[in-house]
Design a protein around this motif. Structure first.
Motif, PDB file in Angstrom:
ATOM      1  N   PRO A  19       0.826  -1.221   0.000  1.00 17.54           N
ATOM      2  CA  PRO A  19       0.000   0.000   0.000  1.00 17.54           C
ATOM      3  C   PRO A  19       0.852   1.259   0.000  1.00 17.54           C
ATOM      4  N   PRO A  20       0.436   2.279  -0.742  1.00 17.44           N
ATOM      5  CA  PRO A  20       1.190   3.530  -0.833  1.00 17.44           C
ATOM      6  C   PRO A  20       0.830   4.489   0.303  1.00 17.44           C
ATOM      7  N   LEU A  21       1.591   5.547   0.406  1.00 15.42           N
ATOM      8  CA  LEU A  21       1.220   6.693   1.221  1.00 15.42           C
ATOM      9  C   LEU A  21       0.380   7.615   0.352  1.00 15.42           C
ATOM     10  N   LEU A  22      -0.767   8.049   0.854  1.00 15.86           N
ATOM     11  CA  LEU A  22      -1.593   9.008   0.132  1.00 15.86           C
ATOM     12  C   LEU A  22      -1.200  10.423   0.555  1.00 15.86           C
ATOM     13  N   TRP A  23      -1.001  11.288  -0.436  1.00 15.21           N
ATOM     14  CA  TRP A  23      -0.665  12.699  -0.192  1.00 15.21           C
ATOM     15  C   TRP A  23      -1.761  13.511  -0.871  1.00 15.21           C
ATOM     16  N   VAL A  24      -2.659  14.095  -0.098  1.00 16.69           N
ATOM     17  CA  VAL A  24      -3.905  14.627  -0.624  1.00 16.69           C
ATOM     18  C   VAL A  24      -3.905  16.148  -0.630  1.00 16.69           C
ATOM     19  N   TYR A  25      -4.232  16.717  -1.788  1.00 16.91           N
ATOM     20  CA  TYR A  25      -4.457  18.149  -1.939  1.00 16.91           C
ATOM     21  C   TYR A  25      -5.937  18.460  -2.129  1.00 16.91           C
ATOM     22  N   THR A  26      -6.648  17.663  -2.905  1.00 18.28           N
ATOM     23  CA  THR A  26      -8.047  17.941  -3.226  1.00 18.28           C
ATOM     24  C   THR A  26      -8.958  17.327  -2.157  1.00 18.28           C
ATOM     25  N   PRO A  27      -9.715  18.147  -1.438  1.00 17.08           N
ATOM     26  CA  PRO A  27     -10.481  17.653  -0.286  1.00 17.08           C
ATOM     27  C   PRO A  27     -11.485  16.562  -0.605  1.00 17.08           C
ATOM     28  N   THR A  28     -12.067  16.579  -1.816  1.00 18.58           N
ATOM     29  CA  THR A  28     -13.110  15.609  -2.141  1.00 18.58           C
ATOM     30  C   THR A  28     -12.623  14.168  -2.079  1.00 18.58           C
ATOM     31  N   VAL A  29     -11.323  13.963  -2.098  1.00 14.27           N
ATOM     32  CA  VAL A  29     -10.770  12.610  -1.969  1.00 14.27           C
ATOM     33  C   VAL A  29     -11.129  12.008  -0.619  1.00 14.27           C
ATOM     34  N   ALA A  30     -11.483  12.843   0.344  1.00 10.15           N
ATOM     35  CA  ALA A  30     -11.884  12.335   1.662  1.00 10.15           C
ATOM     36  C   ALA A  30     -12.980  11.289   1.549  1.00 10.15           C
ATOM     37  N   ARG A  31     -13.849  11.434   0.557  1.00 12.21           N
ATOM     38  CA  ARG A  31     -14.972  10.506   0.393  1.00 12.21           C
ATOM     39  C   ARG A  31     -14.546   9.166  -0.213  1.00 12.21           C
ATOM     40  N   TYR A  32     -13.294   9.076  -0.688  1.00  9.04           N
ATOM     41  CA  TYR A  32     -12.848   7.853  -1.371  1.00  9.04           C
ATOM     42  C   TYR A  32     -11.884   7.019  -0.530  1.00  9.04           C
ATOM     43  N   LEU A  33     -11.494   7.519   0.630  1.00 17.23           N
ATOM     44  CA  LEU A  33     -10.375   6.924   1.361  1.00 17.23           C
ATOM     45  C   LEU A  33     -10.574   5.445   1.678  1.00 17.23           C
ATOM     46  N   ASP A  34     -11.792   5.055   2.009  1.00 19.56           N
ATOM     47  CA  ASP A  34     -12.021   3.667   2.399  1.00 19.56           C
ATOM     48  C   ASP A  34     -11.904   2.698   1.229  1.00 19.56           C
ATOM     49  N   HIS A  35     -11.857   3.215   0.008  1.00 10.55           N
ATOM     50  CA  HIS A  35     -11.771   2.346  -1.170  1.00 10.55           C
ATOM     51  C   HIS A  35     -10.389   2.374  -1.825  1.00 10.55           C
ATOM     52  N   ILE A  36      -9.478   3.134  -1.256  1.00  8.89           N
ATOM     53  CA  ILE A  36      -8.138   3.246  -1.839  1.00  8.89           C
ATOM     54  C   ILE A  36      -7.124   2.664  -0.863  1.00  8.89           C
ATOM     55  N   PRO A  37      -6.366   1.655  -1.274  1.00  4.63           N
ATOM     56  CA  PRO A  37      -5.391   1.073  -0.349  1.00  4.63           C
ATOM     57  C   PRO A  37      -4.329   2.094   0.026  1.00  4.63           C
ATOM     58  N   HIS A  38      -3.975   2.119   1.305  1.00  2.00           N
ATOM     59  CA  HIS A  38      -2.918   3.042   1.726  1.00  2.00           C
ATOM     60  C   HIS A  38      -2.370   2.620   3.087  1.00  2.00           C
ATOM     61  N   SER A  39      -1.114   2.968   3.276  1.00  5.16           N
ATOM     62  CA  SER A  39      -0.459   2.680   4.555  1.00  5.16           C
ATOM     63  C   SER A  39      -0.419   3.901   5.452  1.00  5.16           C
ATOM     64  N   GLY A  40      -0.684   5.071   4.889  1.00  9.75           N
ATOM     65  CA  GLY A  40      -0.669   6.305   5.652  1.00  9.75           C
ATOM     66  C   GLY A  40      -1.286   7.422   4.836  1.00  9.75           C
ATOM     67  N   LEU A  41      -1.490   8.570   5.488  1.00  9.52           N
ATOM     68  CA  LEU A  41      -2.171   9.687   4.827  1.00  9.52           C
ATOM     69  C   LEU A  41      -1.549  11.006   5.265  1.00  9.52           C
ATOM     70  N   VAL A  42      -1.177  11.819   4.271  1.00  2.32           N
ATOM     71  CA  VAL A  42      -0.742  13.193   4.495  1.00  2.32           C
ATOM     72  C   VAL A  42      -1.756  14.102   3.813  1.00  2.32           C
TER      73      VAL A  42
END
Length: 398
Positions: free
Chosen positions: A121-144
């Motif tokens: 799983p990758p680290l997610l680095w988020v700029y666009t707020p709407t991605v908040a609604r997708y987090l549970d469907h995107i594999p990730h090991s961490g979130l910035v």
């Protein structure tokens, strides 16, 4: 092969705007980060519902469709940096569209990671707020979460949805970076894991304005009168009445506006010494700066702009240009530094520009202004961020 690890991940998925547009803080930082670790740049599904009457919206949708059809939406931009344009429904406030997009984005990201050889799983680095609604469907090991704007203050975004997404990201992120002190305060309402990191500058690029013999752009005035310049998006946050009054009172000097226009500027453009030159490539901006005598940050001061950290201030100064600005909070710390004058009153702002035009700046003085910005580079900002993230890792992961 990845060159480093960030928060335990050997790859990063960055959610931002379109890659092929004018470079923003996202492009500068993520482009440099991709030299350290494999990075997948995912273009946003959009933070507002597009208008069928907007040519800009229709062109953007057409470009996105062409990217999706040409190669499944995934392309290698350069070694270490791939760009993904997932199919998506551009309706950020519609619950059904959000649910569909979450699955579309999750599937597209997983496929892209497999295609690039990443199984963890990758680290997610988020700029666009709407991605908040997708987090549970995107594999990730961490979130910035990198908060660079007060999204709910934009006229064309749904404020309730932007606030909700901002809160989700703040609460779920391992760490939040804020580019303005007011944004830091916004984020601290939901998490203590926040660091203020102001924007940087491509110092070496803009330094060429005082070092290289750059050719003068052909669309600039050639009558020998001084030039007051602005570079950036020409939108509702600019003080257009101030600019029109300025143009009248500096004549026969010229006011040159470089950038895409999104608002009615007919009154300003009607002034005989105003030149609306449109958007220019990032590569050409130092040549325009070299020809300017004074640069402007003529923003209105409101809820949106109080949280803005204008990259153009550092770009102007790196190009050796004196700057006259309105009192944005993120510019106030520059008030005691050479080359920056700040005024809210229109008459005082205009008089400051006229004083700079009369005084002039010799090349040695312009180089001194540029020298003072050397430590404000994007490389330095990225190093500071990575240092913070390294400190937040558990001892086992460090």
């Amino acid at each position: 092969m990845s060159k480093t690890v960030v928060l335990g991940a050997d790859s990063i998925v960055a959610f931002a705007n379109d890659w092929a547009t004018d470079p923003t803080s996202k492009h500068h930082l993520m482009g440099r980060l991709s030299k350290e670790i494999d990075l997948l740049w995912v273009e946003s599904s959009g933070m507002r519902t597009p208008s069928a009457r907007s040519g800009r919206d229709l062109r953007r949708i057409g470009a996105k469709v062409r990217r999706i059809l040409g190669g499944g939406g995934l392309r290698l931009e350069r070694p270490g940096l791939s760009v993904l344009s997932p199919p998506a429904l551009p309706f950020p406030t519609n619950a059904l569209a959000r649910a569909i997009n979450a699955r579309l984005y999750g599937r597209a990201v997983r496929r892209a990671l497999r295609a690039s050889g990443h199984s963890t799983p990758p680290l997610l680095w988020v700029y666009t707020p709407t991605v908040a609604r997708y987090l549970d469907h995107i594999p990730h090991s961490g979130l910035v979460y990198h908060c660079v704007d007060r999204w709910w203050a934009f006229d064309d975004y749904d404020p309730a949805e932007m606030r909700a997404c901002h809160e989700i990201l703040c609460r779920r992120a391992d760490h939040v970076f804020a580019s303005a002190l007011e944004l830091e305060a916004d984020c601290l309402a939901f998490t203590n894991a926040v660091s203020y990191v102001p924007h940087g500058v491509d110092w070496a690029h803009f330094r060429t304005a005082v070092e290289a013999d750059l050719p003068r752009p052909a669309d600039l005035p050639t009558d020998g009168h001084p030039i007051v310049g602005f570079i950036g998006l020409i939108d509702h946050w600019l003080d257009l009445p101030l600019l029109q009054a300025l143009a009248r009172r500096i004549a026969p000097a010229h006011l040159v506006m470089v950038g895409q226009t999104r608002v009615d500027v007919s009154a300003l453009a009607a002034e005989p010494n105003v030149h609306m030159l449109g958007r220019k490539s990032f590569a050409d901006l130092p040549a325009y700066c070299r020809a300017f005598d004074v640069a402007l940050v003529p923003f209105l001061v409101n809820d949106l702009t109080r949280a803005v950290n204008p990259i153009k201030l550092r770009e102007y100064l790196s190009a050796g240009l004196p700057v006259v600005s309105t009192p944005l909070p993120e510019i106030l710390p520059f008030a005691d530094r050479p080359g920056t004058t700040i005024h809210e009153d229109h008459d005082q702002f205009i008089e400051a520009v006229r004083l700079e035009l009369r005084a002039g700046r010799a090349i040695g003085q312009r180089r001194a202004l540029s020298d003072a910005m050397r430590e404000e580079s994007w490389e330095g900002r990225l190093a500071a961020m990575l240092s913070v993230l390294k400190a937040t890792q558990s001892p086992e992961a460090a």
